[in-house]
Enzyme design. Structure first.
Site, PDB file in Angstrom:
ATOM      1  N   LYS A  55       0.834  -1.208   0.000  1.00 36.50           N
ATOM      2  CA  LYS A  55       0.000   0.000   0.000  1.00 36.50           C
ATOM      3  C   LYS A  55       0.871   1.261   0.000  1.00 36.50           C
ATOM      4  O   LYS A  55       0.699   2.152  -0.830  1.00 36.50           O
ATOM      5  CB  LYS A  55      -0.904  -0.040   1.239  1.00 36.50           C
ATOM      6  CG  LYS A  55      -1.746   1.187   1.457  1.00 36.50           C
ATOM      7  CD  LYS A  55      -2.902   0.901   2.393  1.00 36.50           C
ATOM      8  CE  LYS A  55      -2.502   0.903   3.852  1.00 36.50           C
ATOM      9  NZ  LYS A  55      -2.858   2.141   4.561  1.00 36.50           N
ATOM     10  N   ARG A  81       3.212   6.031  -2.471  1.00 36.14           N
ATOM     11  CA  ARG A  81       4.402   6.856  -2.703  1.00 36.14           C
ATOM     12  C   ARG A  81       4.697   6.976  -4.191  1.00 36.14           C
ATOM     13  O   ARG A  81       5.101   8.025  -4.681  1.00 36.14           O
ATOM     14  CB  ARG A  81       5.604   6.248  -1.975  1.00 36.14           C
ATOM     15  CG  ARG A  81       5.580   6.483  -0.469  1.00 36.14           C
ATOM     16  CD  ARG A  81       6.561   5.530   0.224  1.00 36.14           C
ATOM     17  NE  ARG A  81       6.748   5.849   1.637  1.00 36.14           N
ATOM     18  CZ  ARG A  81       5.902   5.517   2.617  1.00 36.14           C
ATOM     19  NH1 ARG A  81       4.783   4.869   2.334  1.00 36.14           N
ATOM     20  NH2 ARG A  81       6.169   5.832   3.866  1.00 36.14           N
ATOM     21  N   ARG A 115      -7.186  12.218  13.523  1.00 38.20           N
ATOM     22  CA  ARG A 115      -5.790  11.838  13.786  1.00 38.20           C
ATOM     23  C   ARG A 115      -4.878  13.066  13.891  1.00 38.20           C
ATOM     24  O   ARG A 115      -5.192  14.125  13.366  1.00 38.20           O
ATOM     25  CB  ARG A 115      -5.324  10.855  12.707  1.00 38.20           C
ATOM     26  CG  ARG A 115      -6.134   9.563  12.757  1.00 38.20           C
ATOM     27  CD  ARG A 115      -5.777   8.599  11.657  1.00 38.20           C
ATOM     28  NE  ARG A 115      -4.409   8.111  11.810  1.00 38.20           N
ATOM     29  CZ  ARG A 115      -3.813   7.319  10.922  1.00 38.20           C
ATOM     30  NH1 ARG A 115      -4.467   6.942   9.827  1.00 38.20           N
ATOM     31  NH2 ARG A 115      -2.589   6.903  11.120  1.00 38.20           N
ATOM     32  N   SER A 170       7.898   7.775  13.188  1.00 39.04           N
ATOM     33  CA  SER A 170       6.812   7.757  12.209  1.00 39.04           C
ATOM     34  C   SER A 170       7.380   7.886  10.807  1.00 39.04           C
ATOM     35  O   SER A 170       7.992   8.899  10.452  1.00 39.04           O
ATOM     36  CB  SER A 170       5.825   8.906  12.472  1.00 39.04           C
ATOM     37  OG  SER A 170       4.988   9.084  11.344  1.00 39.04           O
ATOM     38  N   ASP A 185       1.692  -2.176  12.161  1.00 38.65           N
ATOM     39  CA  ASP A 185       0.335  -2.492  11.700  1.00 38.65           C
ATOM     40  C   ASP A 185      -0.038  -3.954  11.945  1.00 38.65           C
ATOM     41  O   ASP A 185      -1.191  -4.345  11.731  1.00 38.65           O
ATOM     42  CB  ASP A 185       0.188  -2.138  10.214  1.00 38.65           C
ATOM     43  CG  ASP A 185       0.334  -0.639   9.976  1.00 38.65           C
ATOM     44  OD1 ASP A 185       0.033   0.145  10.903  1.00 38.65           O
ATOM     45  OD2 ASP A 185       0.764  -0.244   8.886  1.00 38.65           O
ATOM     46  N   ARG A 219      -6.099   1.641  18.420  1.00 35.97           N
ATOM     47  CA  ARG A 219      -5.965   0.184  18.279  1.00 35.97           C
ATOM     48  C   ARG A 219      -5.633  -0.512  19.596  1.00 35.97           C
ATOM     49  O   ARG A 219      -5.782  -1.736  19.686  1.00 35.97           O
ATOM     50  CB  ARG A 219      -4.944  -0.169  17.190  1.00 35.97           C
ATOM     51  CG  ARG A 219      -5.496   0.084  15.803  1.00 35.97           C
ATOM     52  CD  ARG A 219      -4.597  -0.432  14.695  1.00 35.97           C
ATOM     53  NE  ARG A 219      -5.180  -0.066  13.398  1.00 35.97           N
ATOM     54  CZ  ARG A 219      -4.488   0.113  12.274  1.00 35.97           C
ATOM     55  NH1 ARG A 219      -3.170  -0.060  12.284  1.00 35.97           N
ATOM     56  NH2 ARG A 219      -5.102   0.443  11.155  1.00 35.97           N
ATOM     57  N   ARG A 260      -7.717  -2.887   9.721  1.00 33.56           N
ATOM     58  CA  ARG A 260      -6.868  -3.897  10.388  1.00 33.56           C
ATOM     59  C   ARG A 260      -7.647  -4.614  11.497  1.00 33.56           C
ATOM     60  O   ARG A 260      -7.405  -5.789  11.761  1.00 33.56           O
ATOM     61  CB  ARG A 260      -5.603  -3.262  10.959  1.00 33.56           C
ATOM     62  CG  ARG A 260      -4.807  -2.481   9.929  1.00 33.56           C
ATOM     63  CD  ARG A 260      -3.533  -3.183   9.471  1.00 33.56           C
ATOM     64  NE  ARG A 260      -2.937  -2.431   8.384  1.00 33.56           N
ATOM     65  CZ  ARG A 260      -2.897  -2.803   7.105  1.00 33.56           C
ATOM     66  NH1 ARG A 260      -3.388  -3.967   6.726  1.00 33.56           N
ATOM     67  NH2 ARG A 260      -2.344  -2.043   6.187  1.00 33.56           N
TER      68      ARG A 260
HETATM   69  C1  S3P Z   1       2.945   4.044   7.013  1.00 31.73           C
HETATM   70  C2  S3P Z   1       3.565   4.222   8.224  1.00 31.73           C
HETATM   71  C3  S3P Z   1       2.976   3.816   9.505  1.00 31.73           C
HETATM   72  C4  S3P Z   1       1.846   2.808   9.314  1.00 31.73           C
HETATM   73  C5  S3P Z   1       0.913   3.221   8.229  1.00 31.73           C
HETATM   74  C6  S3P Z   1       1.643   3.378   6.900  1.00 31.73           C
HETATM   75  C7  S3P Z   1       3.627   4.529   5.810  1.00 31.73           C
HETATM   76  O1  S3P Z   1       2.468   4.945  10.162  1.00 31.73           O
HETATM   77  O2  S3P Z   1       1.128   2.625  10.516  1.00 31.73           O
HETATM   78  O3  S3P Z   1      -0.104   2.251   8.074  1.00 31.73           O
HETATM   79  O4  S3P Z   1       3.222   4.157   4.677  1.00 31.73           O
HETATM   80  O5  S3P Z   1       4.592   5.291   5.926  1.00 31.73           O
HETATM   81  P1  S3P Z   1       3.452   5.886  11.033  1.00 31.73           P
HETATM   82  O6  S3P Z   1       4.609   6.168  10.189  1.00 31.73           O
HETATM   83  O7  S3P Z   1       2.698   7.146  11.370  1.00 31.73           O
HETATM   84  O8  S3P Z   1       3.763   5.081  12.266  1.00 31.73           O
END
Ligand code: S3P
Length: 427
Positions: A19, A24, A120, A163, A312, A343, A386
């Site tokens: 995903k 990206r 969020r 993150s 995740d 979660r 999820r």
């Molecule tokens: C993601 C990063 C994660 C993940 C999200 C997808 C990404 O979030 O939980 O489902 O594609 O960079 P965080 O980077 O905020 O932890």
């Protein structure tokens, strides 16, 4: 939807493309010069949100097949500001990364999302971008977000929380930032899909274990990319196969980037039997086939430094822990409260409703395991894909099945989830 108990998971399957890589790729292709082609695109509501966003900014996207799209890039500063707000749907990755891309454009943009995305936290993205000179405001820390294109300058920024989304937003903004490198310092390493993709495009990067620096560019070349299977979509199938006696599951072409594959390490510690073979590189990312068999499990502890590598998949770790000898502990995972749902609470409520002995903690959960199947019951997905998949797998491994409320939210990341389960499940 009623999920009946199963006896095993048997067969071979492939899961949709990653995903976050699909998203990206769309975003970067939108600011590249010329036409980019993405194969293995993981079509789902969240990746279609990426297409919607770039289309709203004037980018032409052709959906050539279900999993192939062509994007005619508008050039690095060529995104157009639409009159209406840009809808990111449920997709946190799209909203956060888009902030980084829009900060260096011309014009004024408004980003909105659905109820969950609106709840969020977004100051975590706005704050570092402001330090780079971006004109960005949140609505009390949340969406709608307002961005007015500005001259950006490089910064060095230490992330307060691990993150990948925030890191990626800063790196994308760094492409527009003056003439020096923009650096992000991470408390714990997070997924590096953005870094790998930028490197594939010839962008100058410097990486150390906890930092990444990106240099600005004049332009980005168009590209062809193949996306391998999403480990987060493979994960529910893996969990079911580990837990159901007599399972034999082959998953072909799964992205096993070490910063994504923490579930495989955790399962190995728990005594799981997962063979990882046919290792190869696809689109600059490690990919392999996985063969999963069922085994008895022992409890484990997941700590903060490991959390980003399976963030995740932590809901599934709770379910695995329910079957493991001993007490499984997940801690340092307070970030779970900032996902599509809280979660920590939705996992605890859902699994407890099915008869699992689980307790929530401020930063994780504690699960007391037993090899016996939990009774089953009613699980509410809380519109979180999820949690819907967790509920479905809980039903398969339960005694009496699970009444799953909100099963349709699987379409956020994996629209074909239930069809694939049907093909693999032995009753
Ligand atoms: C993601 C990063 C994660 C993940 C999200 C997808 C990404 O979030 O939980 O489902 O594609 O960079 P965080 O980077 O905020 O932890």
């Amino acid at each position: 939807m009623k999920i009946e108990p199963a006896s095993a998971l048997v067969g071979a399957a492939a899961v949709p493309g990653v995903k976050g890589i699909s998203q990206r790729a769309v975003l970067l292709a939108a600011v590249a010069d010329g036409e980019s082609r993405i194969r293995g695109f993981g079509r789902a509501a969240d990746t279609v949100s990426a297409i919607d966003v770039v289309r709203a900014c004037g980018v032409d996207v052709s959906e050539v097949g279900d999993d192939e799209i062509w994007v005619r890039g508008a050039g690095l500063r060529g995104l157009q500001a639409p009159a209406e707000p840009i809808d990111c749907g449920n997709a946190g990755t799209v909203m956060r990364l888009t902030c980084g891309l829009l900060a260096g454009q011309r014009g004024t943009f408004e980003l909105v999302g659905d109820a969950s995305l609106t709840m969020r936290p977004h100051e975590r993205v706005a704050e570092p971008l402001r330090r780079m000179g971006a004109h960005i405001t949140t609505t009390d820390g949340h969406a709608p977000l307002h961005i007015e294109g500005a001259e950006l300058h490089p910064v060095s920024y230490e992330l307060p929380v691990a993150s990948a989304q925030v890191k990626s937003a800063i790196l994308l903004a760094g492409l527009f930032a003056g003439d020096g490198p923009t650096t992000v310092v991470e408390p714990h390493p997070t997924r590096d899909h953005t870094e790998r993709m930028l490197a594939e495009l010839g962008v100058r990067l410097r990486r150390t274990p906890k930092t990444v620096s990106v240099w600005p560019v004049e332009r980005l070349p168009s590209f062809e990319l193949e996306v391998a299977g999403e480990i987060s979509s493979a994960a529910p199938l893996i969990a079911a196969a580990v837990l159901l006696n007599g399972s034999e599951l082959l998953l072909r072409g799964v992205n096993v980037n070490p910063l994504r594959a923490g579930l495989l390490d955790v399962l190995e510690r728990m005594g799981g039997r997962i063979a990882v073979f046919n290792r190869r590189t696809v689109g600059g990312e490690p990919v392999a086939d996985l063969e999963v068999r069922s085994t008895p499990l022992v409890a484990t502890t997941v700590e903060a430094d490991e959390v980003p590598r399976l963030v995740d998949e932590l809901p599934l770790v709770a379910l695995l822990g329910a079957f493991a000898r001993g007490t499984t502990i997940v801690r340092g995972a307070g970030e779970l409260r900032a996902k599509e749902s809280d979660r920590i609470e939705t996992v605890t409520d859902g699994l407890r409703a099915a008869g699992v002995r689980i307790e929530s903690q401020p930063d994780g959960f504690t699960v007391r395991g037993t090899p016996a199947r939990p009774r089953g019951g009613r699980i509410d997905a809380h519109e979180d894909h999820r949690i819907a998949m967790l509920g479905a797998i809980t039903g398969l491994v339960s005694l009496e099945g699970v009444e799953l409320q909100g099963a349709e939210s699987v379409a956020i990341s994996f629209p074909g989830f239930f069809e694939l389960l049907d093909q693999l499940v032995q009753r």
